[in-house]
Design a protein around this motif. Structure first.
Motif, PDB file in Angstrom:
ATOM      1  N   LEU A  35       0.805  -1.224   0.000  1.00 36.59           N
ATOM      2  CA  LEU A  35       0.000   0.000   0.000  1.00 36.59           C
ATOM      3  C   LEU A  35       0.833   1.267   0.000  1.00 36.59           C
ATOM      4  O   LEU A  35       0.407   2.290  -0.532  1.00 36.59           O
ATOM      5  N   LEU A  36       2.029   1.215   0.615  1.00 35.65           N
ATOM      6  CA  LEU A  36       2.809   2.440   0.803  1.00 35.65           C
ATOM      7  C   LEU A  36       4.288   2.143   0.583  1.00 35.65           C
ATOM      8  O   LEU A  36       4.870   1.282   1.246  1.00 35.65           O
ATOM      9  N   SER A 156      -4.639   4.329  -3.230  1.00 36.40           N
ATOM     10  CA  SER A 156      -3.423   3.548  -3.039  1.00 36.40           C
ATOM     11  C   SER A 156      -3.375   2.433  -4.094  1.00 36.40           C
ATOM     12  O   SER A 156      -4.389   2.121  -4.724  1.00 36.40           O
ATOM     13  N   ILE A 158       0.389   3.900  -2.808  1.00 33.97           N
ATOM     14  CA  ILE A 158       0.991   5.232  -2.806  1.00 33.97           C
ATOM     15  C   ILE A 158       2.507   5.092  -2.714  1.00 33.97           C
ATOM     16  O   ILE A 158       3.009   4.275  -1.936  1.00 33.97           O
TER      17      ILE A 158
END
Length: 270
Positions: A35-36, A156, A158
């Protein structure tokens, strides 16, 4: 799928790119994987790795560099990705992180750089920049918008990055991991991974600096990271706001309920 925390970059030509997933929090939850992501800029991205970058499925890219940096080395255009520029250090009078390229690209300034960076001055200057990342209006505005994106404003996965992915990006990652409950030791482990991943990839810069008459050891504190830099930022947060939650609520305007929302979005049961 949960990645091993701090796992090597899935993209060989971007060694300082990594998923922030996999880190465990004090309450036993785990940061979601996929997600990140944090990264450097994309100047070293090999053509053969473009497909691997696209395979991350990114939807939003936050670029924490200055306008000059973004214009000099624009991010690649990726399908279905929204790019958001946030100039963290726009209000800084002088910032090594935002001017690394200018310092190192011109051999004529190397002798002067030796004087400016010697005797611990580089570390002192960069520690000052970390404190400014807590206090500068441009920094608080930029990080506020970034974390609001994490609240759900930005789709996302992201990715966020600056130039070398270590200072502006390093604070963004450290503050995020601390907010969601990852312990200090692991927050610093993620931060210090840059020294293992990035410095070996910058050997040509060290060699060029030496060839121009500079002391390459002076660049270690500039091109790498130091726990003392992150200490300076967290010290500023404690002094001004009492801790990370106070920093988010008072400086960034992200209150307790919104902080919980970030945790809910990015944490899963371990």
């Amino acid at each position: 799928m949960t990645v091993t925390p701090g796992a090597p970059s899935p993209i060989g030509s971007l060694p300082n790119l990594r998923d922030l997933g996999g880190w465990r929090t004090a309450d036993g939850r785990v940061v979601r994987s996929g997600l990140l992501f944090r990264s450097t800029d994309f100047s070293s991205l090999a053509d053969s790795d473009v497909a691997a970058l696209e395979a991350l499925g990114l939807r939003t890219v936050y670029d924490l560099r200055s306008v000059h940096e973004r214009e000099a080395i624009p991010d690649p255009s990726l399908p279905d990705v929204t790019e958001i520029g946030l100039d963290v250090l726009a209000d800084a009078q002088m910032s090594i992180p935002a001017n690394i390229g200018a310092v190192l690209a011109d051999p004529a300034v190397v002798a002067q750089a030796d004087k400016v960076l010697a005797g611990g001055k580089a570390r002192e200057m960069i520690s000052g920049t970390y404190r400014e990342m807590i206090t500068l209006p441009s920094a608080t505005a930029a990080y506020s918008e970034f974390y609001r994106g994490l609240l759900g404003d930005a789709p996302s996965p992201i990715l966020f990055h600056c130039t070398t992915g270590k200072d502006r990006t390093g604070w963004a990652a450290a503050a995020f991991l601390t907010l969601v409950g990852v312990g200090k030791e692991d927050v610093y482990r993620d931060y210090l991974l840059t020294n293992e991943r990035l410095i070996p990839a910058l050997k040509h810069i060290f060699d060029g600096f030496a060839a121009a008459g500079g002391d390459p050891q002076l660049l270690v504190g500039v091109l790498g990271v130091d726990a003392g830099y992150l200490d300076a930022a967290f010290d500023e947060v404690r002094t001004r706001f009492g801790g990370i939650e106070g920093y988010f609520s008072e400086a960034l305007g992200i209150g307790t309920r919104e902080q919980d929302k970030i945790r809910e979005r990015f944490l899963v049961e371990g």
